[in-house]
Write a protein that holds these residues in place. Structure first.
Motif, mmCIF file in Angstrom:
data_model
loop_
_atom_site.group_PDB
_atom_site.id
_atom_site.type_symbol
_atom_site.label_atom_id
_atom_site.label_comp_id
_atom_site.label_asym_id
_atom_site.label_seq_id
_atom_site.Cartn_x
_atom_site.Cartn_y
_atom_site.Cartn_z
ATOM 1 N N ALA A 129 1.479 -6.336 -11.290
ATOM 2 C CA ALA A 129 1.794 -5.555 -10.089
ATOM 3 C C ALA A 129 0.948 -5.999 -8.908
ATOM 4 C CB ALA A 129 1.588 -4.068 -10.379
ATOM 5 N N TRP A 130 -0.352 -6.230 -9.142
ATOM 6 C CA TRP A 130 -1.207 -6.695 -8.044
ATOM 7 C C TRP A 130 -0.793 -8.081 -7.569
ATOM 8 C CZ3 TRP A 130 -5.189 -3.664 -10.974
ATOM 9 C CH2 TRP A 130 -5.687 -2.610 -10.205
ATOM 10 N N ALA A 131 -0.430 -8.962 -8.490
ATOM 11 C CA ALA A 131 0.006 -10.298 -8.093
ATOM 12 C C ALA A 131 1.280 -10.236 -7.258
ATOM 13 C CB ALA A 131 0.230 -11.164 -9.341
ATOM 14 N N LEU A 132 2.197 -9.339 -7.631
ATOM 15 C CA LEU A 132 3.422 -9.176 -6.853
ATOM 16 C C LEU A 132 3.131 -8.651 -5.454
ATOM 17 C CD1 LEU A 132 6.510 -9.121 -6.599
ATOM 18 C CD2 LEU A 132 6.484 -6.859 -7.671
ATOM 19 N N LEU A 133 2.272 -7.630 -5.355
ATOM 20 C CA LEU A 133 1.946 -7.072 -4.041
ATOM 21 C C LEU A 133 1.184 -8.080 -3.187
ATOM 22 C CD1 LEU A 133 2.028 -4.588 -2.198
ATOM 23 C CD2 LEU A 133 -0.176 -3.903 -3.167
ATOM 24 N N ASP A 134 0.271 -8.823 -3.776
ATOM 25 C CA ASP A 134 -0.465 -9.836 -3.018
ATOM 26 C C ASP A 134 0.479 -10.911 -2.475
ATOM 27 O OD1 ASP A 134 -2.842 -8.545 -3.463
ATOM 28 O OD2 ASP A 134 -3.393 -9.758 -5.204
ATOM 29 N N THR A 135 1.501 -11.252 -3.257
ATOM 30 C CA THR A 135 2.463 -12.255 -2.799
ATOM 31 C C THR A 135 3.293 -11.728 -1.634
ATOM 32 O OG1 THR A 135 2.590 -13.128 -5.051
ATOM 33 C CG2 THR A 135 4.342 -13.765 -3.537
ATOM 34 N N ILE A 136 3.740 -10.484 -1.738
ATOM 35 C CA ILE A 136 4.518 -9.892 -0.646
ATOM 36 C C ILE A 136 3.647 -9.709 0.589
ATOM 37 C CG2 ILE A 136 5.931 -7.926 0.027
ATOM 38 C CD1 ILE A 136 6.542 -7.471 -2.905
ATOM 39 N N ASP A 137 2.395 -9.296 0.389
ATOM 40 C CA ASP A 137 1.467 -9.175 1.522
ATOM 41 C C ASP A 137 1.246 -10.517 2.207
ATOM 42 O OD1 ASP A 137 1.207 -6.496 1.122
ATOM 43 O OD2 ASP A 137 -0.773 -6.587 0.177
ATOM 44 N N CYS A 147 -1.908 -11.877 10.620
ATOM 45 C CA CYS A 147 -3.033 -10.949 10.789
ATOM 46 C C CYS A 147 -3.876 -10.850 9.523
ATOM 47 C CB CYS A 147 -2.539 -9.578 11.212
ATOM 48 S SG CYS A 147 -1.371 -8.798 10.090
ATOM 49 N N GLY A 148 -3.783 -11.825 8.664
ATOM 50 C CA GLY A 148 -4.655 -11.881 7.496
ATOM 51 C C GLY A 148 -4.123 -11.126 6.304
ATOM 52 N N SER A 149 -4.401 -9.831 6.240
ATOM 53 C CA SER A 149 -3.997 -9.019 5.089
ATOM 54 C C SER A 149 -3.563 -7.643 5.576
ATOM 55 C CB SER A 149 -5.145 -8.898 4.087
ATOM 56 O OG SER A 149 -6.245 -8.219 4.665
ATOM 57 N N ALA A 150 -3.160 -6.804 4.632
ATOM 58 C CA ALA A 150 -2.665 -5.475 5.010
ATOM 59 C C ALA A 150 -3.758 -4.636 5.664
ATOM 60 C CB ALA A 150 -2.115 -4.763 3.777
ATOM 61 N N ARG A 151 -4.977 -4.738 5.180
ATOM 62 C CA ARG A 151 -6.053 -3.887 5.685
ATOM 63 C C ARG A 151 -6.672 -4.396 6.971
ATOM 64 N NH1 ARG A 151 -9.257 -0.617 1.039
ATOM 65 N NH2 ARG A 151 -7.413 0.201 -0.009
ATOM 66 N N THR A 152 -6.323 -5.599 7.380
ATOM 67 C CA THR A 152 -6.802 -6.110 8.658
ATOM 68 C C THR A 152 -5.725 -6.046 9.732
ATOM 69 O OG1 THR A 152 -6.218 -8.370 7.991
ATOM 70 C CG2 THR A 152 -8.468 -7.651 7.565
ATOM 71 N N CYS A 153 -4.514 -5.656 9.363
ATOM 72 C CA CYS A 153 -3.438 -5.501 10.338
ATOM 73 C C CYS A 153 -3.410 -4.072 10.865
ATOM 74 C CB CYS A 153 -2.089 -5.853 9.709
ATOM 75 S SG CYS A 153 -1.898 -7.612 9.342
ATOM 76 N N SER A 154 -2.555 -3.822 11.835
ATOM 77 C CA SER A 154 -2.462 -2.506 12.456
ATOM 78 C C SER A 154 -1.766 -1.519 11.520
ATOM 79 C CB SER A 154 -1.687 -2.600 13.770
ATOM 80 O OG SER A 154 -0.335 -2.988 13.518
ATOM 81 N N ALA A 206 -0.985 3.460 0.475
ATOM 82 C CA ALA A 206 -2.440 3.592 0.492
ATOM 83 C C ALA A 206 -3.052 2.675 1.554
ATOM 84 C CB ALA A 206 -3.014 3.274 -0.884
ATOM 85 N N ASN A 207 -2.525 1.471 1.694
ATOM 86 C CA ASN A 207 -3.013 0.565 2.739
ATOM 87 C C ASN A 207 -2.695 1.101 4.128
ATOM 88 O OD1 ASN A 207 -4.069 -1.326 0.943
ATOM 89 N ND2 ASN A 207 -2.136 -2.425 0.774
ATOM 90 N N PHE A 208 -1.535 1.743 4.264
ATOM 91 C CA PHE A 208 -1.198 2.364 5.551
ATOM 92 C C PHE A 208 -2.185 3.474 5.890
ATOM 93 C CE2 PHE A 208 0.900 6.193 7.265
ATOM 94 C CZ PHE A 208 1.016 5.791 8.587
ATOM 95 N N CYS A 209 -2.517 4.299 4.903
ATOM 96 C CA CYS A 209 -3.494 5.367 5.134
ATOM 97 C C CYS A 209 -4.852 4.791 5.519
ATOM 98 C CB CYS A 209 -3.609 6.245 3.886
ATOM 99 S SG CYS A 209 -2.115 7.202 3.498
ATOM 100 N N TYR A 210 -5.246 3.715 4.837
ATOM 101 C CA TYR A 210 -6.530 3.082 5.158
ATOM 102 C C TYR A 210 -6.538 2.569 6.590
ATOM 103 C CZ TYR A 210 -10.366 -0.288 5.055
ATOM 104 O OH TYR A 210 -11.511 -0.992 5.351
ATOM 105 N N ALA A 211 -5.461 1.889 6.999
ATOM 106 C CA ALA A 211 -5.396 1.356 8.360
ATOM 107 C C ALA A 211 -5.365 2.478 9.392
ATOM 108 C CB ALA A 211 -4.163 0.462 8.505
ATOM 109 N N SER A 212 -4.691 3.585 9.086
ATOM 110 C CA SER A 212 -4.628 4.711 10.015
ATOM 111 C C SER A 212 -5.998 5.366 10.187
ATOM 112 C CB SER A 212 -3.613 5.745 9.517
ATOM 113 O OG SER A 212 -2.324 5.183 9.417
ATOM 114 N N ILE A 213 -6.680 5.583 9.069
ATOM 115 C CA ILE A 213 -8.002 6.200 9.137
ATOM 116 C C ILE A 213 -8.989 5.274 9.849
ATOM 117 C CG2 ILE A 213 -9.916 7.077 7.751
ATOM 118 C CD1 ILE A 213 -7.844 7.818 5.620
ATOM 119 N N LYS A 214 -8.880 3.991 9.596
ATOM 120 C CA LYS A 214 -9.752 3.029 10.280
ATOM 121 C C LYS A 214 -9.518 3.036 11.775
ATOM 122 C CE LYS A 214 -10.984 -1.882 10.281
ATOM 123 N NZ LYS A 214 -10.671 -3.222 9.687
ATOM 124 N N ASN A 215 -8.251 3.131 12.189
ATOM 125 C CA ASN A 215 -7.940 3.185 13.621
ATOM 126 C C ASN A 215 -8.460 4.470 14.250
ATOM 127 O OD1 ASN A 215 -6.186 2.205 16.028
ATOM 128 N ND2 ASN A 215 -5.463 4.300 15.670
#
Length: 276
Positions: A129-137, A147-154, A206-215
């Motif tokens: 599952a992680w390999a699949l998500l990393d590939t899609i990311d 923009c690098g990765s999900a957690r570094t994008c907006s 979860a990555n969306f929540c992380y990016a929102s809280i970071k913003n």
């Protein structure tokens, strides 16, 4: 549930170890295209390895079930009084005070290794599952958005990604049914994909929540820990409400289905009676 947590922890450890080599190899290239190719090749190797291991485990587990069912017919019959030899031995010696025999020790060791195999195989589901998500990311964030990765994008891009992934994977999950596959290899791959779809959707949000809280933390003067606490309460209330609504609708749907099946059965029986 505890075994699933163990499998998640083991899968996280193995994925972190595998990612070291992939990230080191990807750092040799500057273009996002080559890094995506490296990630894709890694995903293909993970797919082959996890599918092979899962298929082998499925055959092994099926063989154990068949042998267990066959052994049930070979158990010693009980005596005329209704008690077999095993019952008489159990009555003579209390289980709590009985010494540990070599056979008991062997059974415990066998049970331990079976549990270890079970955790290892289920850990491979998380690695897949992680390999699949990393590939899609890598395809969406690194290659398309640069923009690098999900957690570094907006958080906007993460919302679009999570929402789109939810729609696509929901339709994909409706067409992936491991029980409909004939070969062990296809069943194993369908099982891996089926589990990975829901996990990927959850991790994307979860990555969306992380990016929102970071913003929000960058814009507000409030302590970051307070922002995380507020976000935790908000997400918990939202998810709890949605899950409660889902359970209510699921029970209502099951009740309507049962009532419809009962009505059709009554109508069918009445038709048969009138015809006869």
């Amino acid at each position: 549930a505890l075994r699933s947590h163990f499998a998640l922890a083991v899968g996280f450890a193995w994925n972190s170890a595998f990612r070291l080599g992939v990230d080191e190899l990807g750092s040799m290239w500057e273009s996002p295209e080559m890094r995506f190719i490296v990630q894709w090749v890694y995903f293909m190797f993970v797919s082959l390895g996890t599918t092979y291991a899962t298929a082998k485990w499925s055959k092994y587990a099926h063989a154990r079930v068949v042998l267990g069912n066959a052994g049930a017919f070979c158990a010693p019959a009980a005596s005329a009084g209704g008690r077999g030899p095993a019952d008489e031995r159990a009555a003579d010696v209390d289980d709590d005070d009985a010494p540990l025999t070599l056979q008991d020790l062997g059974d415990h060791v066998e049970e331990f290794f079976d549990m270890a195999k079970h955790v290892a195989i289920h850990a491979l589901h998380f690695v897949f599952a992680w390999a699949l998500l990393d590939t899609i990311d890598a395809m969406f964030f690194a290659y398309l958005l640069h923009c690098g990765s999900a957690r570094t994008c907006s958080y906007q891009s993460n919302f679009v990604f999570a929402f789109g992934l939810t729609l696509i994977f929901t339709f994909a999950a409706m067409s992936v049914h491991p029980e409909d596959r004939k070969s062990a290899w296809n069943k194993a791959y369908a099982s891996l994909v089926s589990n990975a779809l829901s996990l990927n959707v959850g991790w994307a949000w979860a990555n969306f929540c992380y990016a929102s809280i970071k913003n929000a933390s960058m814009l507000e003067t409030t302590d970051e820990k307070v922002m995380w606490a507020v976000a935790l309460v908000f997400v918990w209330l939202c998810v709890g409400t949605l899950h409660r609504r889902f359970e209510v609708e699921q029970r209502a749907w099951a009740r309507r289905t049962k009532e419809a099946a009962l009505c059709h059965s009554i109508e069918y029986n009445e038709v048969i009676t009138v015809t006869v």
